[in-house]
Scaffold this active site. Structure first.
Site, short mmCIF file in Angstrom:
data_model
loop_
_atom_site.label_atom_id
_atom_site.label_comp_id
_atom_site.label_asym_id
_atom_site.label_seq_id
_atom_site.Cartn_x
_atom_site.Cartn_y
_atom_site.Cartn_z
N SER A 10 2.51 5.85 -3.06
CA SER A 10 3.59 6.73 -3.48
C SER A 10 3.66 6.84 -5.00
CB SER A 10 4.93 6.24 -2.93
OG SER A 10 4.95 6.33 -1.52
N GLY A 20 0.81 -1.21 0.00
CA GLY A 20 0.00 0.00 0.00
C GLY A 20 0.85 1.26 0.00
N ASP A 21 1.93 1.26 0.76
CA ASP A 21 2.81 2.42 0.81
C ASP A 21 3.43 2.70 -0.55
OD1 ASP A 21 2.23 2.66 3.48
OD2 ASP A 21 4.15 1.92 4.20
N TYR A 22 3.89 1.63 -1.21
CA TYR A 22 4.50 1.80 -2.52
C TYR A 22 3.47 2.26 -3.55
CZ TYR A 22 8.80 -0.53 -0.95
OH TYR A 22 9.97 -0.84 -0.30
#
Length: 419
Positions: free
Chosen positions: A194, A189-191
């Site tokens: 981003s 999710g973070d990637y």
């Protein structure tokens, strides 16, 4: 510093001995976030030429420095070295009025601001959008949070695992009837958030070039996850269908999954069309399986999913991974190894594509990190440094960029506003 292998590859990618000027050269990015969601967008921009200034608290800096596998360097895990690359670190205490003033002066000289604190945090420091916009009307502010800047859940804490669950991804991961699993045990999710954030920043910069005006790019990690879940939304809205966990297979095609080989390795096979299954049947030495009387039609295969899969399980299980791979490739069946990281390090394709960059880091020796993606033919991105030491850019930024005198810097250090 770059290894000989990196320099050779850079020379091959460039038409001259001097690396080309990268397309984002001249762009200045402030990264004031923590961990990965949002800051990874700054890393991407840095790989293509942007100057990235990481603003951290003087006492310890970004907690990601201590997240993951520790190294001999203090406050520098392998995760930090890999994902915080291509930036310089500046320590400023944003809870102090002097620190807020320094930050605004930095904003005034920058193009992009990246932050990922819970909504209201920047505002509580006097650094919300009104103050940031006043300092620089052309600033593009990327705000990445778990749930976005609006909505009833906006103030909830956001982490990749939680956002993936809330956004619908984790519900799909695992085997039928069993506990949903965390896909890949990495913060997807973070990637993903981003990446969407990077797209938003580039679009906003295009708008700025046309109008001179900055804007906010607002990304919720959960909605970035939700956006890549294929047809589950229209399928539910139109048909009331709730997609469930399907293990290593797929509800849309069969055979389509992971299969264990004789030598206890794994192979991925994807037959999404009748023609692909026909090729697989030939590779298996069982061309009759793809006849119309048997399983040559996708609908028949789906209806007989367990039987068809068992034929493939038995065939794959009788051969080594190398043998299965060669037979499938010869018949042009979509196939691939299910690689561990050890497999990846030994794979010639990863090497040929420069996907593993070997970097000589002081006091640590060789550190291997993922290469730059995407690949540009004329101006390929590059790595200039791994995750920086805390405050390594203080003198350059405070003295050169902001024009502070030595006495001013000394006073700020004495008051612990900067390190």
């Amino acid at each position: 510093m770059p290894t000989t292998e990196e320099m050779d590859r850079s020379a091959e990618q460039s038409s001259s001995a001097t690396p080309p000027v990268l397309p984002l050269a001249g762009l200045r990015v402030i990264d004031v976030g923590n961990f990965l969601a949002g800051p990874y967008a700054a890393s991407i921009l840095g790989e293509f030429g942007a100057e990235v200034i990481k603003v951290e608290h003087p006492d310890g800096g970004d907690p990601m420095r201590r997240f993951g596998t520790a190294t001999k360097r203090e406050n520098a895990t392998l995760a930090w070295l890999s994902e915080a690359r291509n930036r310089k670190s500046v320590t400023i205490d944003l809870l102090r009025p002097e620190g807020v003033d320094l930050f605004k002066r930095l904003v005034a000289k920058s193009d992009v601001l990246v932050e990922n604190f819970r909504p209201g945090t920047m505002e509580s420091w006097g650094l919300g959008w009104p103050q940031v916009h006043e300092a620089n009307p052309g600033i593009v502010m990327l705000r990445v949070t778990g749930y976005g800047q609006t909505g009833p859940y906006r103030r909830r804490a956001g982490f990749a695992h939680i956002a993936q669950a809330f956004g619908g991804l984790n519900y799909l991961a695992g085997f039928p009837g069993e506990t949903p699993v965390l896909p890949g045990t990495v913060p997807l999710g973070d990637y993903i958030a981003s990446l969407f954030g990077t797209i938003g920043v580039l679009v906003a910069l295009r708008h700025k070039a046309q109008t001179g005006k900055g804007q906010i790019v607002d990304v919720g990690i959960y909605e970035a996850v939700f956006r890549v879940l294929e047809e589950i939304a229209p399928a539910y809205a139109l048909l009331g269908k709730i997609r469930e966990r399907e293990g290593a297979g797929s509800f849309v095609a069969v055979p389509h999954g992971h299969f264990r080989t004789q030598d206890n390795r794994w192979i991925a096979i994807a037959c999404t069309t009748d023609k692909m299954f026909e090729r697989l049947s030939v590779a298996m030495g069982r061309p009759e399986l793809s006849s119309r009387e048997m399983y040559g039609d996708q609908r028949k295969r789906l209806a007989a999913r367990e039987i068809v899969n068992q034929h493939v399980i038995d065939w794959v299980g009788s051969l080594t991974r190398h043998e299965v791979l060669n037979r499938c490739l010869y018949e042009e069946v979509p196939v691939g190894e299910v690689n561990s990281i050890a497999d990846i390090f030994n794979d010639p394709h990863f090497a040929a594509r420069g996907n593993l960059v070997r970097w000589r880091e002081e006091n640590l020796g060789e550190v291997v990190v993922p290469g730059v993606v995407p690949r540009l033919s004329a101006t390929p991105g590059r790595i200039n440094n791994l995750g920086p030491r805390l405050g390594d850019g203080n003198d350059e930024v405070l003295r050169v960029l902001l024009g502070l005198a030595a006495g001013e810097i000394a006073m700020l250090r004495e008051r612990n506003v900067v390190r």
